[in-house]
Motif scaffolding. Structure first.
Motif, PDB file in Angstrom:
ATOM      1  N   PHE A 192      73.870  47.288  14.137  1.00 31.32           N
ATOM      2  CA  PHE A 192      72.817  46.517  13.544  1.00 31.32           C
ATOM      3  C   PHE A 192      71.813  47.322  15.109  1.00 31.32           C
ATOM      4  CE2 PHE A 192      69.479  43.690  14.129  1.00 31.32           C
ATOM      5  CZ  PHE A 192      68.740  43.440  12.557  1.00 31.32           C
ATOM      6  N   ILE A 193      71.861  47.646  16.235  1.00 37.88           N
ATOM      7  CA  ILE A 193      70.994  47.671  16.715  1.00 37.88           C
ATOM      8  C   ILE A 193      70.650  50.434  16.428  1.00 37.88           C
ATOM      9  CG2 ILE A 193      70.994  49.091  19.146  1.00 37.88           C
ATOM     10  CD1 ILE A 193      72.152  45.982  19.664  1.00 37.88           C
ATOM     11  N   THR A 194      72.309  50.188  15.905  1.00 36.18           N
ATOM     12  CA  THR A 194      72.517  51.208  15.679  1.00 36.18           C
ATOM     13  C   THR A 194      71.938  51.984  14.977  1.00 36.18           C
ATOM     14  OG1 THR A 194      74.250  51.523  14.964  1.00 36.18           O
ATOM     15  CG2 THR A 194      74.269  51.868  17.972  1.00 36.18           C
ATOM     16  N   GLY A 195      71.584  51.101  13.460  1.00 36.86           N
ATOM     17  CA  GLY A 195      70.921  51.447  12.506  1.00 36.86           C
ATOM     18  C   GLY A 195      72.270  51.711  11.525  1.00 36.86           C
ATOM     19  N   ASN A 196      73.371  51.379  11.643  1.00 38.76           N
ATOM     20  CA  ASN A 196      74.833  51.711  11.274  1.00 38.76           C
ATOM     21  C   ASN A 196      74.983  50.517   9.834  1.00 38.76           C
ATOM     22  OD1 ASN A 196      74.814  54.113  11.542  1.00 38.76           O
ATOM     23  ND2 ASN A 196      75.956  53.600  13.755  1.00 38.76           N
ATOM     24  N   ALA A 197      74.038  49.400  10.328  1.00 42.33           N
ATOM     25  CA  ALA A 197      74.270  48.154   9.372  1.00 42.33           C
ATOM     26  C   ALA A 197      74.101  48.031   7.861  1.00 42.33           C
ATOM     27  CB  ALA A 197      74.056  47.104  10.390  1.00 42.33           C
ATOM     28  N   ALA A 198      75.436  47.053   7.258  1.00 41.38           N
ATOM     29  CA  ALA A 198      74.546  46.952   5.434  1.00 41.38           C
ATOM     30  C   ALA A 198      73.475  46.512   5.513  1.00 41.38           C
ATOM     31  CB  ALA A 198      75.747  45.924   5.510  1.00 41.38           C
ATOM     32  N   PRO A 199      72.506  47.399   5.038  1.00 37.59           N
ATOM     33  CA  PRO A 199      71.657  46.873   4.237  1.00 37.59           C
ATOM     34  C   PRO A 199      71.063  45.019   3.603  1.00 37.59           C
ATOM     35  CG  PRO A 199      72.486  47.990   2.961  1.00 37.59           C
ATOM     36  CD  PRO A 199      73.044  48.420   3.550  1.00 37.59           C
ATOM     37  N   VAL A 200      72.181  44.623   3.757  1.00 39.24           N
ATOM     38  CA  VAL A 200      72.000  42.751   4.064  1.00 39.24           C
ATOM     39  C   VAL A 200      71.914  42.308   4.877  1.00 39.24           C
ATOM     40  CG1 VAL A 200      74.707  42.553   3.864  1.00 39.24           C
ATOM     41  CG2 VAL A 200      73.215  40.758   2.816  1.00 39.24           C
ATOM     42  N   ALA A 201      72.149  43.014   6.021  1.00 41.07           N
ATOM     43  CA  ALA A 201      72.174  42.507   7.512  1.00 41.07           C
ATOM     44  C   ALA A 201      70.919  42.408   7.897  1.00 41.07           C
ATOM     45  CB  ALA A 201      73.445  43.301   8.109  1.00 41.07           C
TER      46      ALA A 201
END
Length: 520
Positions: A192-201
């Motif tokens: 999440f912090i690095t911008g790699n989480a799923a868009p739904v998150a």
């Protein structure tokens, strides 16, 4: 000397012809001190601690299962809660917990009124937290009112920016904590912090951030009054023996700010000194002295405020207290001579100021009455049923589906072959060897695609941990054993190391055979 606070109810009783809705009046609750306020701090600490910290608790389930103690794993459709694992077909456990939550709410409401609303409702908890932040930056009631009315200066802008920024940080943390329940918390936090989480998150955090900030920081009491259905439902849960926050006007009226002068003049004097402390601390902005109201969440902060005033003037506590309607009506009848006169507090007091023996006081045994016992009985029965089902459930299941087309195959040697899809469920986080066998059709043999091409009646299959395994099974019946009737038999799945076993019925179809179908 008791200070009189200049405050009015934000929701006074409506008169005939007045609109039901009106423009919101800003409420600046004064900080309360007392046992109920301390209890609310404790509840807030515990509930927020559980919410924010639970996703980070680890629980070792072995190398083949996630090690997060509480996890809703949508990818594998599993729900993990410490040592409990729930599969999709076991959703009745979740339904049972919802039934328990419902009856638990009925039980609490019938016993102690809207205690859920006053102490543990998420809206109440987050509003309390946001108010604590507001007081930290802007001061208590008088300071906040003064700041609100003041022109915009650098000092005011700084305080407002600091307050709202903190609210937003809390709101983001609220949304962030929620998504951690649906994936491995440390991994998701890094992504999440690095911008790699799923868009739904990101969208989930954004929505929950907005709702927490708006509902907890800006709307506050409006949510409880206009958006929440429970205030309108809870009246059906109450009866004459339910505990609710009550202003005991049988001892408080007539109100007076000059008790000594009134007493010297021979006028009846109640305990209420009309200081408005109960109104000033109310987060809903109501005056409990107007009687029971939809807006009252029974947080009991008015009790703390009133008790502190009673201590100052040397009067017994409990002018505002948790009381039942039965108790209140008995005491009101004493103070009014059975309803024949106005309230005369001398009717309920001895010459020394103590209450007469006929005055009713709360007895905890009143909680143990048929209604609450019924709710508790249902709640307990559902809970025990869930525990029994949890302890007795099988962790190995077999399901069988007969091929629809064709129903059977006639082979060159005259034998008949039927095809089945056999689904094994290994519901433990460990690999194990499952024995698949047949019971019935003694002349028949079977083959399992990918396991063995040699016909037999018993095969060992390797089942992966916490997964379902689909097998294609062919059962062949020799020509000499064929009849024109469909025959029942059973597939058996067994783990001899754990002594678990499951059986599923099936049907073997032959030419001209008729049968309604197999059953488990």
């Amino acid at each position: 000397m008791v200070e009189r606070i200049d405050v009015k109810s934000a929701h006074p009783p409506k008169k005939a012809g007045e609109p039901l809705y009106e423009k919101r009046k800003k409420i600046f609750p004064k900080r309360a001190e007392g046992q109920f306020r301390r209890f609310k701090w404790l509840v807030m600490l515990v509930t927020l601690g559980i919410y924010y910290l639970t996703p980070w608790i680890r629980w070792d389930r072995g190398p083949f299962a996630p090690d997060q103690a509480v996890l809703v794993d949508l990818a594998t459709r599993r729900f993990y809660f410490f040592f409990i694992e729930i599969w999709p077909q076991e959703f009745f456990f979740v339904a049972g917990l919802l039934v328990m939550a419902g009856f638990g709410l009925f039980l609490v409401t019938s016993a102690v009124g809207r205690a859920w609303c006053g102490y543990t409702c998420p809206q109440t908890v987050w509003v309390d937290l946001f108010l604590a932040v507001e007081r930290f930056f802007e001061g208590d009631r008088n300071a906040r009112m003064k700041l609100d009315a003041a022109p915009w200066t650098f000092d005011k802008i700084g305080k407002r920016v600091a307050k709202h920024s903190t609210w937003i940080i809390i709101a983001v943390a609220t949304g962030g904590a929620w998504i951690f329940y649906f994936a491995d918390a440390p991994s998701l936090a890094f992504d999440f912090i690095t911008g790699n989480a799923a868009p739904v998150a990101y969208s989930t955090v954004a929505i929950l951030t907005a709702t927490t900030y708006v509902l907890g920081g800006l709307m506050r009491e409006q949510v409880c009054i206009y958006m929440c259905p429970w205030p309108r439902i809870q009246a059906a849960m109450l009866d004459e023996n339910s505990l609710v926050v009550t202003y005991n006007d049988w001892r408080g009226e007539p109100r007076t700010r000059g008790a000594k002068k009134a007493a010297a003049a021979g006028l009846p004097v109640g305990d209420c000194v009309d200081c408005n402390a109960c109104v000033a601390v109310c987060p809903m902005g109501i005056d409990i002295r107007d009687g029971q109201q939809l807006a009252c969440i029974t947080c009991a902060l008015c009790i703390d405020a009133c008790d502190s005033v009673m201590d100052k003037i040397g009067k017994p506590r409990g002018l505002i207290a948790y009381a039942t309607l039965n108790e209140y009506e008995v005491n009101m009848a004493l103070a009014t001579g059975g309803g024949m006169t106005t309230i005369d507090p001398t009717r309920v007091r001895n010459p020394d100021g103590s209450f007469i023996d006929k005055v009713r006081h709360f007895d905890w045994k009143i909680i143990l009455r048929p209604r609450t016992l019924l709710y508790f009985g249902v709640w307990t029965a559902v809970g025990l049923g869930l525990i029994y089902a949890l302890l007795s459930r099988d962790r190995l299941e077999i399901n069988v589906l007969h091929d629809r087309n064709p129903q059977f195959v006639l082979e060159s040697d005259g034998s008949i072959r039927n095809g089945y899809t056999v689904r094994l469920l290994n519901m433990i986080p460990e690999p194990r060897t499952i024995l698949i066998s047949m019971d019935g059709l003694p002349e028949a043999t079977m083959k399992i695609t990918g396991v063995s091409d040699v016909p037999g009646r018993l095969f060992a299959v390797q089942a992966e941990p916490d997964k379902a395994l689909a097998l294609k099974v062919f059962v062949t019946l020799p020509k000499d054993a064929i009849s024109d009737e469909a025959k029942d038999f059973h597939f058996i799945a067994e783990d001899r190391s754990s002594h678990e076993k499951d059986v599923h019925g099936a049907v073997f179809n032959a030419p001209e055979g008729r049968h309604p179908g197999g059953r488990k």
